[in-house]
Design an enzyme around this catalytic site. Structure first.
Site, PDB file in Angstrom:
ATOM      1  N   GLN A 131       0.833  -1.204   0.000  1.00 33.27           N
ATOM      2  CA  GLN A 131       0.000   0.000   0.000  1.00 33.27           C
ATOM      3  C   GLN A 131       0.870   1.257   0.000  1.00 33.27           C
ATOM      4  OE1 GLN A 131      -1.945   0.762   3.764  1.00 33.27           O
ATOM      5  NE2 GLN A 131      -3.708   1.732   2.776  1.00 33.27           N
ATOM      6  N   SER A 134       1.136   6.599   2.635  1.00 32.66           N
ATOM      7  CA  SER A 134       1.851   7.584   3.457  1.00 32.66           C
ATOM      8  C   SER A 134       3.117   8.086   2.774  1.00 32.66           C
ATOM      9  CB  SER A 134       2.250   6.967   4.798  1.00 32.66           C
ATOM     10  OG  SER A 134       1.139   6.394   5.430  1.00 32.66           O
ATOM     11  N   SER A 166       4.370  -1.146   4.257  1.00 29.44           N
ATOM     12  CA  SER A 166       4.536  -2.483   4.842  1.00 29.44           C
ATOM     13  C   SER A 166       4.882  -3.500   3.762  1.00 29.44           C
ATOM     14  CB  SER A 166       3.253  -2.935   5.548  1.00 29.44           C
ATOM     15  OG  SER A 166       2.971  -2.087   6.621  1.00 29.44           O
ATOM     16  N   GLU A 249      -9.693  -1.291   5.200  1.00 30.34           N
ATOM     17  CA  GLU A 249      -8.474  -1.513   5.987  1.00 30.34           C
ATOM     18  C   GLU A 249      -8.808  -1.407   7.480  1.00 30.34           C
ATOM     19  OE1 GLU A 249      -5.304   1.246   5.161  1.00 30.34           O
ATOM     20  OE2 GLU A 249      -3.931   0.256   6.562  1.00 30.34           O
TER      21      GLU A 249
HETATM   22  C1  LIG Z   1       2.735  -0.877  11.633  1.00 28.87           C
HETATM   23  C2  LIG Z   1       2.452   0.178  10.613  1.00 28.87           C
HETATM   24  C3  LIG Z   1       2.252  -0.181   9.296  1.00 28.87           C
HETATM   25  C4  LIG Z   1       2.001   0.801   8.330  1.00 28.87           C
HETATM   26  N1  LIG Z   1       1.851   0.409   7.027  1.00 28.87           N
HETATM   27  C5  LIG Z   1       1.632   1.335   6.075  1.00 28.87           C
HETATM   28  C6  LIG Z   1       1.517   0.950   4.694  1.00 28.87           C
HETATM   29  O1  LIG Z   1       1.646  -0.233   4.347  1.00 28.87           O
HETATM   30  N2  LIG Z   1       1.340   1.899   3.774  1.00 28.87           N
HETATM   31  C7  LIG Z   1       1.209   3.217   4.105  1.00 28.87           C
HETATM   32  O2  LIG Z   1       0.988   4.032   3.205  1.00 28.87           O
HETATM   33  N3  LIG Z   1       1.321   3.628   5.398  1.00 28.87           N
HETATM   34  C8  LIG Z   1       1.523   2.715   6.384  1.00 28.87           C
HETATM   35  N4  LIG Z   1       1.645   3.106   7.708  1.00 28.87           N
HETATM   36  C9  LIG Z   1       1.642   4.541   8.035  1.00 28.87           C
HETATM   37  C10 LIG Z   1       0.381   5.003   8.778  1.00 28.87           C
HETATM   38  O3  LIG Z   1      -0.727   5.059   7.931  1.00 28.87           O
HETATM   39  C11 LIG Z   1       0.712   6.385   9.385  1.00 28.87           C
HETATM   40  O4  LIG Z   1       1.748   6.177  10.343  1.00 28.87           O
HETATM   41  C12 LIG Z   1      -0.473   7.021  10.061  1.00 28.87           C
HETATM   42  O5  LIG Z   1      -1.461   7.391   9.125  1.00 28.87           O
HETATM   43  C13 LIG Z   1      -0.073   8.282  10.878  1.00 28.87           C
HETATM   44  O6  LIG Z   1       0.693   9.142  10.099  1.00 28.87           O
HETATM   45  P1  LIG Z   1       2.115   9.688  10.630  1.00 28.87           P
HETATM   46  O7  LIG Z   1       2.923   8.517  11.074  1.00 28.87           O
HETATM   47  O8  LIG Z   1       2.681  10.566   9.570  1.00 28.87           O
HETATM   48  O9  LIG Z   1       1.775  10.540  11.928  1.00 28.87           O
HETATM   49  P2  LIG Z   1       1.329  12.069  11.997  1.00 28.87           P
HETATM   50  O10 LIG Z   1       0.234  12.306  11.017  1.00 28.87           O
HETATM   51  O11 LIG Z   1       2.547  12.932  11.899  1.00 28.87           O
HETATM   52  O12 LIG Z   1       0.723  12.154  13.452  1.00 28.87           O
HETATM   53  C14 LIG Z   1       1.545  12.330  14.623  1.00 28.87           C
HETATM   54  C15 LIG Z   1       0.634  12.447  15.818  1.00 28.87           C
HETATM   55  O13 LIG Z   1      -0.221  13.607  15.691  1.00 28.87           O
HETATM   56  C16 LIG Z   1      -1.583  13.233  15.824  1.00 28.87           C
HETATM   57  N5  LIG Z   1      -2.425  14.021  14.908  1.00 28.87           N
HETATM   58  C17 LIG Z   1      -2.136  14.336  13.620  1.00 28.87           C
HETATM   59  N6  LIG Z   1      -3.150  15.050  13.078  1.00 28.87           N
HETATM   60  C18 LIG Z   1      -4.111  15.166  14.036  1.00 28.87           C
HETATM   61  C19 LIG Z   1      -5.413  15.764  14.090  1.00 28.87           C
HETATM   62  N7  LIG Z   1      -5.944  16.373  13.022  1.00 28.87           N
HETATM   63  N8  LIG Z   1      -6.133  15.668  15.249  1.00 28.87           N
HETATM   64  C20 LIG Z   1      -5.602  15.032  16.343  1.00 28.87           C
HETATM   65  N9  LIG Z   1      -4.368  14.452  16.356  1.00 28.87           N
HETATM   66  C21 LIG Z   1      -3.642  14.498  15.219  1.00 28.87           C
HETATM   67  C22 LIG Z   1      -1.639  11.757  15.430  1.00 28.87           C
HETATM   68  O14 LIG Z   1      -2.767  11.104  16.011  1.00 28.87           O
HETATM   69  C23 LIG Z   1      -0.318  11.244  15.989  1.00 28.87           C
HETATM   70  O15 LIG Z   1      -0.448  10.949  17.364  1.00 28.87           O
HETATM   71  C24 LIG Z   1       1.914   2.161   8.699  1.00 28.87           C
HETATM   72  C25 LIG Z   1       2.103   2.524  10.042  1.00 28.87           C
HETATM   73  C26 LIG Z   1       2.374   1.554  10.990  1.00 28.87           C
HETATM   74  C27 LIG Z   1       2.596   1.976  12.414  1.00 28.87           C
END
Ligand SMILES: Cc1cc2nc3c(=O)[nH]c(=O)nc-3n(C[C@H](O)[C@H](O)[C@H](O)COP(=O)(O)OP(=O)(O)OC[C@H]3O[C@@H](n4cnc5c(N)ncnc54)[C@H](O)[C@@H]3O)c2cc1C
Length: 387
Positions: A131, A134, A166, A249
């Site tokens: 996928q 991100s 992933s 998902e």
């Molecule tokens: C095990 C794992 C597998 C994954 N696999 C994939 C994959 O296969 N493909 C893929 O594309 N992505 C994948 N991801 C990524 C995942 O979708 C993102 O980590 C997730 O959407 C959060 O984005 P970020 O890490 O950029 O955090 P950020 O968006 O930077 O968020 C950081 C913190 O701020 C908070 N926050 C942000 N915006 C808001 C808001 N508007 N209101 C309140 N709080 C907020 C969040 O809740 C979080 O606590 C994976 C993540 C994990 C942990």
């Protein structure tokens, strides 16, 4: 005897005759599951036989239409198959982002040619998908994604970077969100593209975690050429496909709340709880929450299959299921004390509890964080002012 009763008996008999004994034991961990793909890595013959036998009947995707490799089952028949598999402890024959994520999106938004080709390959476990959502600057605010996709007449040209992809280093194809109109408002310039990870210009760099595992990658696209017919849905309307897929998902991830078991946590930890009334009360509260979640989950799946679920319901389930799973593993660790922190021995045995506990920390991040799910519930289900 009703049609469904005889269907249950036939299904039970077939499973009894065809599910190998090894496939009636839980998988040790993710590496012990069958992921299919162009070069599938089966852990033993039984795993291969089980996947192939189920795929041949369309039972890897029982509720998909049979013309796309599915079983053509009704929701009631699908439920019976799942119940009968659970009855003998049969493993899921095929773990697949194609089944849990891409397939439902293709069924709704794919054209006939795409459905025939990709759904059939997914059902047979021939292609492993990853996928590409991100990016370094687009996680919770996914619509800010910048991976560029230009129309070059006879092909698309893709440049950019994804992150947290992933199993990108193990996947054969990617379903990917790309920006096709940089001038449009951010949600309106995105398209949904499928391409082969073996295409020239695609590279992956595994991200090493503190656990020593590398379950996900940074993924780079440098002048990747993609055939024109691999865009799903309408040009610049990829956000609709992306959101629909995210619902599926989240539904899949919410299943973690079920914990893969029907026994109560209290029963499993009885020895440790005998001397500790406070922990016993916490575990009892957890077991009540888990029963409520199981009932809610069953109702949700029925509503979903009947097309009656609220579109934001997967967010509610994802939040409840993942927070519950984190609580389950916190309680296991608390009950077993410092012995449970053991780390170095065989992962399938002693080191498992600590590794599983730490893995659950990611449940409330992957597929969209808990904070984001609560925001969706506040806005779309509760319709709270200002949400
Ligand atoms: C095990 C794992 C597998 C994954 N696999 C994939 C994959 O296969 N493909 C893929 O594309 N992505 C994948 N991801 C990524 C995942 O979708 C993102 O980590 C997730 O959407 C959060 O984005 P970020 O890490 O950029 O955090 P950020 O968006 O930077 O968020 C950081 C913190 O701020 C908070 N926050 C942000 N915006 C808001 C808001 N508007 N209101 C309140 N709080 C907020 C969040 O809740 C979080 O606590 C994976 C993540 C994990 C942990």
């Amino acid at each position: 005897m009703s049609d469904l009763d005889s269907f249950r008996l036939e299904t039970r008999a077939w499973l009894e005759a065809n599910c190998p004994a090894e496939m009636r034991e839980p998988a040790r961990d993710e590496s012990d599951m069958c992921w299919g793909g162009r070069n599938p890595a089966f852990t033993n013959e039984a795993q291969k036989d089980w996947m192939e036998a189920m795929a041949a009947r369309g039972w890897t995707v029982p509720d998909w239409p049979s013309e796309y490799g599915g079983g053509g089952f009704s929701p009631a028949q699908t439920k019976i198959l799942k119940q009968e598999m659970a009855r003998i402890g049969a493993r899921n024959p095929l773990m697949s982002f194609g089944i849990s994520m891409l397939g439902p999106a293709l069924l709704k938004y794919g054209n006939e040619e795409q459905k025939k080709r990709f759904l059939t390959e997914i059902a047979l476990g021939q292609i492993r998908w990853c996928q590409g959502y991100s990016e370094p600057g687009a996680g919770s605010d996914l619509a800010s994604l910048q991976t560029k996709c230009e129309d070059k007449g006879d092909h698309w040209l893709v440049n950019g970077q994804k992150v947290w992809t992933s199993y990108a280093d193990k996947a054969d194809w990617i379903f990917c969100l790309v920006r096709t109109d940089p001038a449009a408002p951010k949600h309106q310039g995105i398209s949904f593209l499928l391409f082969d990870m073996a295409s020239p210009g695609v590279t992956t760099r595994p991200i090493l975690l503190i656990s020593g595992n590398s379950p996900f990658c940074e993924t780079f696209f440098d002048d990747v050429k993609v055939p024109k017919d691999q865009l799903v849905g309408a040009l610049n309307k990829g956000w609709d496909v992306a959101k629909y897929l995210l619902g599926h998902e989240r539904e899949m991830i919410s299943g973690m709340g079920l914990g893969g078991q029907t026994d109560s946590l209290g029963a499993g930890l009885a020895d440790a709880l005998a001397e500790d009334p406070i922990l016993r009360a916490d575990v009892a509260r957890f077991d009540v929450d888990a029963m409520a979640f199981r009932a809610m989950s069953e109702r949700f799946i029925d509503e979903l299959k009947a097309g009656q679920a609220h579109p934001a319901q997967p967010s509610m389930m994802k939040y409840a299921g993942t927070e519950l799973n984190k609580a389950r593993h916190e309680l296991v660790m608390a009950a077993r004390g410092s012995n449970a922190l053991e780390w170095e021995s065989d992962r399938s045995k002693k080191g498992k509890a600590a590794r599983e506990w730490l893995r659950t920390k990611a449940n409330s991040i992957e597929g969209g964080t808990s904070e984001i799910q609560l925001g969706i519930v506040a806005k779309r289900i509760l319709e709270l002012p200002g949400a």
